[in-house]
Each structure stands twice: as C-alpha cells, then as structure tokens.
Design a protein around this motif. Structure first.
Motif, PDB file in Angstrom:
ATOM      1  N   ASP A  11       0.810  -1.224   0.000  1.00  0.00           N
ATOM      2  CA  ASP A  11       0.000   0.000   0.000  1.00  0.00           C
ATOM      3  C   ASP A  11       0.842   1.271   0.000  1.00  0.00           C
ATOM      4  OD1 ASP A  11      -2.343  -1.481   0.062  1.00  0.00           O
ATOM      5  OD2 ASP A  11      -2.586  -1.325   2.242  1.00  0.00           O
ATOM      6  N   VAL A  15       0.014   4.983  -1.858  1.00  0.00           N
ATOM      7  CA  VAL A  15      -0.402   6.118  -1.030  1.00  0.00           C
ATOM      8  C   VAL A  15       0.589   7.269  -1.170  1.00  0.00           C
ATOM      9  CG1 VAL A  15      -0.759   6.888   1.357  1.00  0.00           C
ATOM     10  CG2 VAL A  15      -1.683   4.684   0.591  1.00  0.00           C
ATOM     11  N   ARG A  54      -4.296   0.022   8.814  1.00  0.00           N
ATOM     12  CA  ARG A  54      -5.662   0.411   8.452  1.00  0.00           C
ATOM     13  C   ARG A  54      -5.661   1.715   7.682  1.00  0.00           C
ATOM     14  NH1 ARG A  54     -11.123  -0.408  10.026  1.00  0.00           N
ATOM     15  NH2 ARG A  54     -12.251   0.891   8.549  1.00  0.00           N
ATOM     16  N   TRP A  55      -4.873   2.661   8.145  1.00  0.00           N
ATOM     17  CA  TRP A  55      -4.789   3.962   7.490  1.00  0.00           C
ATOM     18  C   TRP A  55      -4.289   3.810   6.058  1.00  0.00           C
ATOM     19  CZ3 TRP A  55      -0.367   6.998   6.191  1.00  0.00           C
ATOM     20  CH2 TRP A  55      -0.635   8.331   5.895  1.00  0.00           C
ATOM     21  N   ALA A  57      -4.309   1.057   4.219  1.00  0.00           N
ATOM     22  CA  ALA A  57      -5.274   0.274   3.447  1.00  0.00           C
ATOM     23  C   ALA A  57      -6.433   1.148   2.983  1.00  0.00           C
ATOM     24  CB  ALA A  57      -5.786  -0.902   4.270  1.00  0.00           C
ATOM     25  N   ASP A  58      -6.927   2.006   3.870  1.00  0.00           N
ATOM     26  CA  ASP A  58      -8.030   2.897   3.500  1.00  0.00           C
ATOM     27  C   ASP A  58      -7.615   3.842   2.371  1.00  0.00           C
ATOM     28  OD1 ASP A  58      -9.656   1.740   5.415  1.00  0.00           O
ATOM     29  OD2 ASP A  58      -9.490   3.414   6.831  1.00  0.00           O
ATOM     30  N   LEU A  59      -6.453   4.453   2.527  1.00  0.00           N
ATOM     31  CA  LEU A  59      -5.997   5.390   1.493  1.00  0.00           C
ATOM     32  C   LEU A  59      -5.706   4.684   0.169  1.00  0.00           C
ATOM     33  CD1 LEU A  59      -3.701   7.820   3.500  1.00  0.00           C
ATOM     34  CD2 LEU A  59      -5.979   8.267   2.579  1.00  0.00           C
ATOM     35  N   SER A  60      -5.105   3.512   0.223  1.00  0.00           N
ATOM     36  CA  SER A  60      -4.803   2.814  -1.031  1.00  0.00           C
ATOM     37  C   SER A  60      -6.080   2.348  -1.713  1.00  0.00           C
ATOM     38  CB  SER A  60      -3.848   1.633  -0.810  1.00  0.00           C
ATOM     39  OG  SER A  60      -4.476   0.575  -0.136  1.00  0.00           O
ATOM     40  N   ALA A  61      -7.101   1.999  -0.936  1.00  0.00           N
ATOM     41  CA  ALA A  61      -8.383   1.609  -1.538  1.00  0.00           C
ATOM     42  C   ALA A  61      -8.999   2.781  -2.288  1.00  0.00           C
ATOM     43  CB  ALA A  61      -9.339   1.102  -0.458  1.00  0.00           C
ATOM     44  N   VAL A  62      -8.877   3.958  -1.736  1.00  0.00           N
ATOM     45  CA  VAL A  62      -9.385   5.154  -2.415  1.00  0.00           C
ATOM     46  C   VAL A  62      -8.612   5.386  -3.715  1.00  0.00           C
ATOM     47  CG1 VAL A  62      -9.589   7.668  -2.273  1.00  0.00           C
ATOM     48  CG2 VAL A  62     -10.261   6.245  -0.326  1.00  0.00           C
TER      49      VAL A  62
END
Length: 88
Positions: A11, A15, A54-55, A57-62
């Motif tokens: 990730d 990011v 988690r941070w 993962a969230d940003l890479s998903a976006v």
C-alpha cells in the motif's frame, strides 16, 4: 502480523505517490511518515502497526478506486465512440 506488514509494503507506494501527486505531502512529509511507520514495525507494536495498516489500506483503496473508476470511464467512452461511429 507478517501478512499485515506485507500489505502495508504494498500500500505504501500507492499512497505516497498519490499524496505527493495531489500536493498533500512533500518529500519531507513522505520521508517522515515512512520513517515513523518503519519504526513502529521494527518495534513490533501490534496496536500501532494495526493503526498504520488500516490507514494505509483505506488510502490505497481510495487510490485504486479512483484509478479503477477512471479506467471504467475510459472503457465506456471507447464503447460509446465505437457504437456511435459504427452506426454511420
């Protein structure tokens, strides 16, 4: 824990590239955040690793979602152009 760290390593480049490209991070920001995450991983602090994972993962998903939606939009545009051009 190894899988979580492996995912973080996957990730991170997505990011970091996105944050720099949109102007949210400078090279210094990237280096400082990267060093902080590295220190947390080296310390083996499971709670902090989970937080950073988690941070990221969230940003890479976006990032991936935006890239995917751009691809989907281009595909629809190509299909529309072929449909409109093919009917003439």
């Amino acid at each position: 824990m190894d899988r979580i760290i492996q995912k973080m390593r996957h990730d991170w480049p997505l990011v970091a590239e996105d944050r720099r490209a949109c102007g949210d991070w400078s090279e210094t920001d990237e280096a400082e955040i990267g060093q902080t995450i590295k220190a947390v991983v080296e310390a083996g602090d499971a709670d902090q690793i989970a937080m950073w994972a988690r941070w990221l993962a969230d940003l890479s998903a976006v990032v991936l979602g935006l890239r995917a939606s751009g691809v989907a939009r281009k595909m629809r545009d190509v299909a529309r152009a072929q449909r409109e051009g093919g009917g003439q």
